[in-house]
Scaffold this motif. Sequence first.
Motif, PDB file in Angstrom:
ATOM      1  N   PRO A 161     -45.195  98.719 -26.938  1.00 27.50           N
ATOM      2  CA  PRO A 161     -44.603  97.650 -26.116  1.00 27.50           C
ATOM      3  C   PRO A 161     -44.357  98.064 -24.659  1.00 27.50           C
ATOM      4  CG  PRO A 161     -43.550  97.715 -28.261  1.00 27.50           C
ATOM      5  CD  PRO A 161     -44.426  98.941 -28.177  1.00 27.50           C
ATOM      6  N   VAL A 162     -44.008  99.325 -24.437  1.00 30.67           N
ATOM      7  CA  VAL A 162     -43.814  99.794 -23.056  1.00 30.67           C
ATOM      8  C   VAL A 162     -45.177 100.024 -22.400  1.00 30.67           C
ATOM      9  CG1 VAL A 162     -42.837 101.611 -21.599  1.00 30.67           C
ATOM     10  CG2 VAL A 162     -41.548 100.765 -23.570  1.00 30.67           C
ATOM     11  N   MET A 163     -46.086 100.705 -23.075  1.00 37.77           N
ATOM     12  CA  MET A 163     -47.412 100.965 -22.506  1.00 37.77           C
ATOM     13  C   MET A 163     -48.146  99.665 -22.196  1.00 37.77           C
ATOM     14  SD  MET A 163     -49.494 103.382 -21.479  1.00 37.77           S
ATOM     15  CE  MET A 163     -49.278 104.928 -22.350  1.00 37.77           C
ATOM     16  N   LYS A 164     -47.957  98.655 -22.996  1.00 38.37           N
ATOM     17  CA  LYS A 164     -48.601  97.345 -22.804  1.00 38.37           C
ATOM     18  C   LYS A 164     -48.236  96.741 -21.452  1.00 38.37           C
ATOM     19  CE  LYS A 164     -50.517  93.371 -24.224  1.00 38.37           C
ATOM     20  NZ  LYS A 164     -51.951  93.208 -24.293  1.00 38.37           N
ATOM     21  N   GLN A 165     -47.070  97.084 -20.920  1.00 39.83           N
ATOM     22  CA  GLN A 165     -46.656  96.567 -19.615  1.00 39.83           C
ATOM     23  C   GLN A 165     -47.540  97.099 -18.492  1.00 39.83           C
ATOM     24  OE1 GLN A 165     -42.370  97.060 -19.138  1.00 39.83           O
ATOM     25  NE2 GLN A 165     -42.116  96.675 -21.322  1.00 39.83           N
ATOM     26  N   LEU A 166     -48.134  98.256 -18.692  1.00 35.30           N
ATOM     27  CA  LEU A 166     -49.076  98.828 -17.726  1.00 35.30           C
ATOM     28  C   LEU A 166     -50.514  98.498 -18.111  1.00 35.30           C
ATOM     29  CD1 LEU A 166     -49.568 100.753 -15.280  1.00 35.30           C
ATOM     30  CD2 LEU A 166     -49.654 102.630 -16.944  1.00 35.30           C
TER      31      LEU A 166
ATOM     32  N   LEU B 150     -39.992 108.935 -22.980  1.00 35.90           N
ATOM     33  CA  LEU B 150     -38.616 109.207 -22.584  1.00 35.90           C
ATOM     34  C   LEU B 150     -37.754 108.225 -23.366  1.00 35.90           C
ATOM     35  CD1 LEU B 150     -36.518 110.613 -20.787  1.00 35.90           C
ATOM     36  CD2 LEU B 150     -36.974 108.871 -19.061  1.00 35.90           C
ATOM     37  N   ILE B 151     -36.843 108.768 -24.146  1.00 40.74           N
ATOM     38  CA  ILE B 151     -36.026 107.964 -25.055  1.00 40.74           C
ATOM     39  C   ILE B 151     -34.584 108.063 -24.615  1.00 40.74           C
ATOM     40  CG2 ILE B 151     -35.336 107.655 -27.466  1.00 40.74           C
ATOM     41  CD1 ILE B 151     -38.036 109.139 -28.164  1.00 40.74           C
ATOM     42  N   ASP B 152     -33.958 106.906 -24.437  1.00 41.50           N
ATOM     43  CA  ASP B 152     -32.545 106.831 -24.084  1.00 41.50           C
ATOM     44  C   ASP B 152     -31.819 106.258 -25.300  1.00 41.50           C
ATOM     45  OD1 ASP B 152     -30.039 106.630 -22.985  1.00 41.50           O
ATOM     46  OD2 ASP B 152     -30.669 105.521 -21.212  1.00 41.50           O
ATOM     47  N   GLY B 153     -31.059 107.081 -25.976  1.00 43.36           N
ATOM     48  CA  GLY B 153     -30.436 106.665 -27.235  1.00 43.36           C
ATOM     49  C   GLY B 153     -31.518 106.522 -28.282  1.00 43.36           C
ATOM     50  N   GLU B 154     -31.781 105.298 -28.687  1.00 44.98           N
ATOM     51  CA  GLU B 154     -32.842 105.010 -29.664  1.00 44.98           C
ATOM     52  C   GLU B 154     -34.014 104.280 -29.033  1.00 44.98           C
ATOM     53  OE1 GLU B 154     -32.655 105.872 -33.043  1.00 44.98           O
ATOM     54  OE2 GLU B 154     -30.893 107.003 -32.381  1.00 44.98           O
ATOM     55  N   GLU B 155     -33.935 104.000 -27.733  1.00 40.28           N
ATOM     56  CA  GLU B 155     -34.905 103.123 -27.078  1.00 40.28           C
ATOM     57  C   GLU B 155     -35.900 103.911 -26.226  1.00 40.28           C
ATOM     58  OE1 GLU B 155     -34.877  99.296 -24.014  1.00 40.28           O
ATOM     59  OE2 GLU B 155     -33.042 100.466 -24.277  1.00 40.28           O
TER      60      GLU B 155
ATOM     61  N   ALA C  22     -39.591 104.830 -21.129  1.00 34.85           N
ATOM     62  CA  ALA C  22     -40.736 105.163 -20.280  1.00 34.85           C
ATOM     63  C   ALA C  22     -41.740 105.960 -21.106  1.00 34.85           C
ATOM     64  CB  ALA C  22     -40.294 105.957 -19.061  1.00 34.85           C
ATOM     65  N   VAL C  23     -43.007 105.861 -20.703  1.00 33.98           N
ATOM     66  CA  VAL C  23     -44.086 106.538 -21.421  1.00 33.98           C
ATOM     67  C   VAL C  23     -45.053 107.113 -20.395  1.00 33.98           C
ATOM     68  CG1 VAL C  23     -45.989 106.239 -23.068  1.00 33.98           C
ATOM     69  CG2 VAL C  23     -43.900 104.904 -23.345  1.00 33.98           C
ATOM     70  N   THR C  24     -45.574 108.298 -20.694  1.00 30.54           N
ATOM     71  CA  THR C  24     -46.634 108.869 -19.881  1.00 30.54           C
ATOM     72  C   THR C  24     -47.716 109.433 -20.780  1.00 30.54           C
ATOM     73  OG1 THR C  24     -47.164 110.313 -18.009  1.00 30.54           O
ATOM     74  CG2 THR C  24     -45.640 111.192 -19.638  1.00 30.54           C
ATOM     75  N   GLY C  25     -48.934 109.338 -20.302  1.00 25.31           N
ATOM     76  CA  GLY C  25     -50.070 109.978 -20.942  1.00 25.31           C
ATOM     77  C   GLY C  25     -50.780 110.809 -19.897  1.00 25.31           C
ATOM     78  N   PHE C  26     -51.125 112.046 -20.237  1.00 28.58           N
ATOM     79  CA  PHE C  26     -51.801 112.908 -19.266  1.00 28.58           C
ATOM     80  C   PHE C  26     -52.732 113.860 -19.984  1.00 28.58           C
ATOM     81  CE2 PHE C  26     -47.845 115.179 -20.272  1.00 28.58           C
ATOM     82  CZ  PHE C  26     -48.285 116.486 -20.491  1.00 28.58           C
ATOM     83  N   LYS C  27     -53.621 114.467 -19.201  1.00 30.73           N
ATOM     84  CA  LYS C  27     -54.509 115.464 -19.781  1.00 30.73           C
ATOM     85  C   LYS C  27     -54.756 116.584 -18.789  1.00 30.73           C
ATOM     86  CE  LYS C  27     -58.525 112.568 -18.904  1.00 30.73           C
ATOM     87  NZ  LYS C  27     -59.684 111.941 -19.517  1.00 30.73           N
TER      88      LYS C  27
ATOM     89  N   ASP D  92     -40.297 100.854 -18.728  1.00 31.22           N
ATOM     90  CA  ASP D  92     -40.033  99.508 -19.222  1.00 31.22           C
ATOM     91  C   ASP D  92     -39.435  98.668 -18.102  1.00 31.22           C
ATOM     92  OD1 ASP D  92     -39.695  97.373 -21.020  1.00 31.22           O
ATOM     93  OD2 ASP D  92     -37.750  98.121 -21.688  1.00 31.22           O
ATOM     94  N   THR D  93     -39.938  97.452 -17.924  1.00 30.42           N
ATOM     95  CA  THR D  93     -39.513  96.612 -16.792  1.00 30.42           C
ATOM     96  C   THR D  93     -38.002  96.415 -16.750  1.00 30.42           C
ATOM     97  OG1 THR D  93     -39.988  94.620 -18.100  1.00 30.42           O
ATOM     98  CG2 THR D  93     -41.678  95.337 -16.559  1.00 30.42           C
ATOM     99  N   LYS D  94     -37.365  96.323 -17.898  1.00 28.49           N
ATOM    100  CA  LYS D  94     -35.912  96.092 -17.887  1.00 28.49           C
ATOM    101  C   LYS D  94     -35.116  97.368 -17.602  1.00 28.49           C
ATOM    102  CE  LYS D  94     -35.112  96.265 -22.913  1.00 28.49           C
ATOM    103  NZ  LYS D  94     -36.404  96.720 -23.392  1.00 28.49           N
ATOM    104  N   ASN D  95     -35.823  98.481 -17.462  1.00 28.82           N
ATOM    105  CA  ASN D  95     -35.155  99.765 -17.218  1.00 28.82           C
ATOM    106  C   ASN D  95     -35.636 100.456 -15.940  1.00 28.82           C
ATOM    107  OD1 ASN D  95     -33.342 100.300 -19.551  1.00 28.82           O
ATOM    108  ND2 ASN D  95     -35.225  99.901 -20.683  1.00 28.82           N
ATOM    109  N   ARG D  96     -36.220  99.693 -15.038  1.00 28.52           N
ATOM    110  CA  ARG D  96     -36.713 100.296 -13.792  1.00 28.52           C
ATOM    111  C   ARG D  96     -35.561 100.609 -12.847  1.00 28.52           C
ATOM    112  NH1 ARG D  96     -42.201  97.277 -13.683  1.00 28.52           N
ATOM    113  NH2 ARG D  96     -43.199  98.535 -15.289  1.00 28.52           N
ATOM    114  N   SER D  97     -35.826 101.502 -11.911  1.00 26.96           N
ATOM    115  CA  SER D  97     -34.863 101.925 -10.877  1.00 26.96           C
ATOM    116  C   SER D  97     -33.640 102.627 -11.459  1.00 26.96           C
ATOM    117  CB  SER D  97     -34.440 100.728 -10.006  1.00 26.96           C
ATOM    118  OG  SER D  97     -35.564 100.180  -9.362  1.00 26.96           O
TER     119      SER D  97
END
Length: 145
Positions: free
Chosen positions: A20-25, A52-57, A60-65, A84-89
């Motif tokens: 759900p977070v990656m889908k936003q990008l 990146l997990i805050d509590g249970e949520e 943010a997500v990153t993929g790298f190589k 996640d859009t609701k967790n920006r800034s």
Amino acid sequence: MDTLIIKELQSQNEIIEAFPVMKQLRTHLDEDTYLELVVEAKEKDRYKIFALIDGEEIVAVTGFKPMITLYYGRFVWVCDLVTDTKNRSKGYGEKLLTYVHEWAKENNYESVALSSGLQRTDAHRFYKNRMDYDKVSYVFKTNLK
């Protein structure tokens, strides 16, 4: 932000939880295609995906190589970085990208690079002003289908 953890996503269930977070990008991907691409990239291309997990949520997500090219030498390419859009800034993107920098240093890579869509002006400000990235090239693409 005292309940934050950064976790490498290994199992298919963990990878799907980040969708759900990656889908936003990566709005063009459905869940099945996303899972198929992540699994294949992990197997064939050393792709790593972290949340990146805050509590249970997942916030943010990153993929790298890790890569080696004649232009950059030994470096880490950030394929995906999204908060996640609701967790920006809230500093989540900075924390996760800083983690990538630390991972790269610990694994003897010289730099971190990424590309960002031309329309993503807020992301460009973040990379330049908050994370001290330089704009060093344009990325070109052609479709073969």
